[in-house]
Design a protein around this motif. Sequence first.
Motif, PDB file in Angstrom:
ATOM      1  N   ARG A 133      18.214 -18.380 -20.498  1.00  0.00           N
ATOM      2  CA  ARG A 133      17.826 -16.969 -20.543  1.00  0.00           C
ATOM      3  C   ARG A 133      18.187 -16.297 -19.231  1.00  0.00           C
ATOM      4  NH1 ARG A 133      15.576 -12.738 -22.314  1.00  0.00           N
ATOM      5  NH2 ARG A 133      15.219 -13.549 -24.388  1.00  0.00           N
ATOM      6  N   THR A 165       7.266  -9.597 -25.861  1.00  0.00           N
ATOM      7  CA  THR A 165       7.720 -10.951 -26.185  1.00  0.00           C
ATOM      8  C   THR A 165       7.576 -11.853 -24.972  1.00  0.00           C
ATOM      9  OG1 THR A 165       9.341 -10.066 -27.752  1.00  0.00           O
ATOM     10  CG2 THR A 165       9.637 -12.335 -27.059  1.00  0.00           C
ATOM     11  N   SER A 178       8.544 -15.823 -23.670  1.00  0.00           N
ATOM     12  CA  SER A 178       9.365 -16.998 -23.988  1.00  0.00           C
ATOM     13  C   SER A 178       9.161 -18.082 -22.948  1.00  0.00           C
ATOM     14  CB  SER A 178      10.857 -16.620 -24.040  1.00  0.00           C
ATOM     15  OG  SER A 178      11.095 -15.716 -25.085  1.00  0.00           O
ATOM     16  N   ASN A 187      10.857 -21.938 -22.162  1.00  0.00           N
ATOM     17  CA  ASN A 187      11.859 -22.959 -22.476  1.00  0.00           C
ATOM     18  C   ASN A 187      11.637 -24.159 -21.564  1.00  0.00           C
ATOM     19  OD1 ASN A 187      13.062 -21.119 -24.258  1.00  0.00           O
ATOM     20  ND2 ASN A 187      14.333 -20.270 -22.623  1.00  0.00           N
ATOM     21  N   ASN A 225      10.669 -25.346 -27.048  1.00  0.00           N
ATOM     22  CA  ASN A 225      10.964 -23.937 -26.816  1.00  0.00           C
ATOM     23  C   ASN A 225       9.965 -23.113 -27.611  1.00  0.00           C
ATOM     24  OD1 ASN A 225      14.123 -25.184 -27.506  1.00  0.00           O
ATOM     25  ND2 ASN A 225      13.477 -24.697 -25.418  1.00  0.00           N
ATOM     26  N   THR A 260       8.300 -19.114 -28.379  1.00  0.00           N
ATOM     27  CA  THR A 260       8.429 -17.664 -28.280  1.00  0.00           C
ATOM     28  C   THR A 260       7.254 -17.015 -28.999  1.00  0.00           C
ATOM     29  OG1 THR A 260      10.846 -17.750 -28.196  1.00  0.00           O
ATOM     30  CG2 THR A 260       9.855 -15.656 -28.814  1.00  0.00           C
TER      31      THR A 260
END
Length: 596
Positions: A121, A558, A560, A562, A567, A569
């Motif tokens: 990202r 949102t 996120s 990782n 992962n 979200t």
Amino acid sequence: MKALFIIVLCLLNTLLEAQNICLKGRLVDEHKNAVSSATVRCFIHDSVFVKGDISDSSGNFSITAPVSPFGYKLVINYIGYKEHVLHTKGDLGELQLGDIVLIEESNKLDEVVVTGRQITRTTDKVLYFPSKEQLRHASDGYKALALMMIPTLDVDPFTKKVSTIQGETLLLINGREASSDEIRNLNPKDILRIDFYDQHHPEYPNANSVVDYILEHHDRGGMVAMNGQQHLNKGNGSYGATGQIFNKKSEFIVSVSDSYNNYTPKRGYETSTYLKSTKETIVNEASSLLSPQNSNSINSYFNYLYHDKHNQLYTTLVLNQEKSDEDDLSMQTYSNDPVRYKVDDNSSSHNFNPALRIEYTGSLKHEQYIRFRLSGNYNQNKYDRQYEALQNDKITLAYNTHAKENNYRVIPQLMYRKTVRKSDVLFVLLNYDHTYAHTQYEIDGQLSDDYQTKGEGRLTLGYAFRLKNKLKMTVQWADQLTYIDNKKESSLQHFFSPGLFMTYMINENNSIRFTTALESGDLGLQYRSLTEQRIDKYQIRRGNPEVKVLKFYLTGLTYSLNTPVFNLTYHTSFEMSLMNEYLMMKAGICLYMIMP
């Protein structure tokens, strides 16, 4: 509760990245010019993906990876250059790799086999690197995208639809807008990575979200592919053939496909329709009978693409034709009438739709970028309908209708982008959309004409700035003028659409994105048609010129995370639409967790 949930995830991620090393370098070509937008992937144990990055406008990249006694392998890819593989070792802290020279592509290196889920990202986008296993099971671009299992992205490989909760997703190939047929016909083995702009793309600021297929460039050779899909229990299928020729900086593509649907469904529909008037509410109950369905469509296109380091010219010619002849047989009753009717509603159509598009993109001095596009299409559609309502095998209501549509559309577009202070971006998009539509509608010998002209000009201005590669904020403003004339009256309307998009990188694995935008505009010509088209004894289809304005408000958040293990979200959003005096609201919460 939400704040506590996010804090726990951040602490978990901090524990997972206790000892790291930062690999830094600069990508240049043989003439010491910086190579931007190149993909850099880091592996340990030779094939375990750890992290990735994209080189910036100065060619610099930075990758933070866990300390490994086995060293690191960097795999660097960029269109037009030979894949570069670099092996290195290092301990805690920072490892400067200096200038890394990329060689123009001549012969390809051996393929690097990678495993695991590969995600990187940035403040602009999310990069997804497909594994060899994923590409091996994909037969086209849609199925490859579905196998990537990208959070918040809904992919239907059968209907060829890609969307997020905000709406339809724009699809690109190497930064160029692509059609559904082009995505379907691309070779999955050519996919280097998928760039997902889930929030905002400065070159396509009017798109809800963007998926960009980054494909490998071939400088010679060609490919011929044939595909087919056939239902075994009904007469429904599609077949196509695509040919590609690569010659240095040029690429030629020819594609032809045919889809047909010839069968009679064994089971139909059962509906209840409430018809409300000022005096009463009538309920229409309908149950379908065996109804033959026959349709055939032929789609074809020819593409030519020329590109070098600084320029790209793309042209496409599309020819589509569709024919259909369908019956809708049903038994119907009305609550104010004790009689049971047998309805035979037959519709046939013949549509011819050619289209042409020319697009030029170029990189200018001082980190400037320009794109000019001219596209146009013409539609000629013919529809015939025979409607009969029978009582005891005697016709009680019958009429025949014939409609003919001729319309054309021309869209010139100019986009300009400039990089300011090495990381900030200023962008301008000027778009004009001109549509002319002429509809002739005939019912039992009575002819009516409907003429409509619509011109829509839109200017979008925006500025995106970054703070220490942690925070990216984009401020956008769009002004739109819409002119509509139907030879009886005309109108000129003004709309504005502001937007704010933010991304904050907590660290390399944690990010928060916030979106808020207001969109307003005209609903379209179909709502302004004055021609009345009869459906049955009670229903008439007609436009409503009073319905002129649509306002749409969206806000979303949102988070996120990782990690090498999973992962995750978390997405929440709120939408509100205002159409004249009608208000519609929608809220959603989505949680995605994917294990490599």
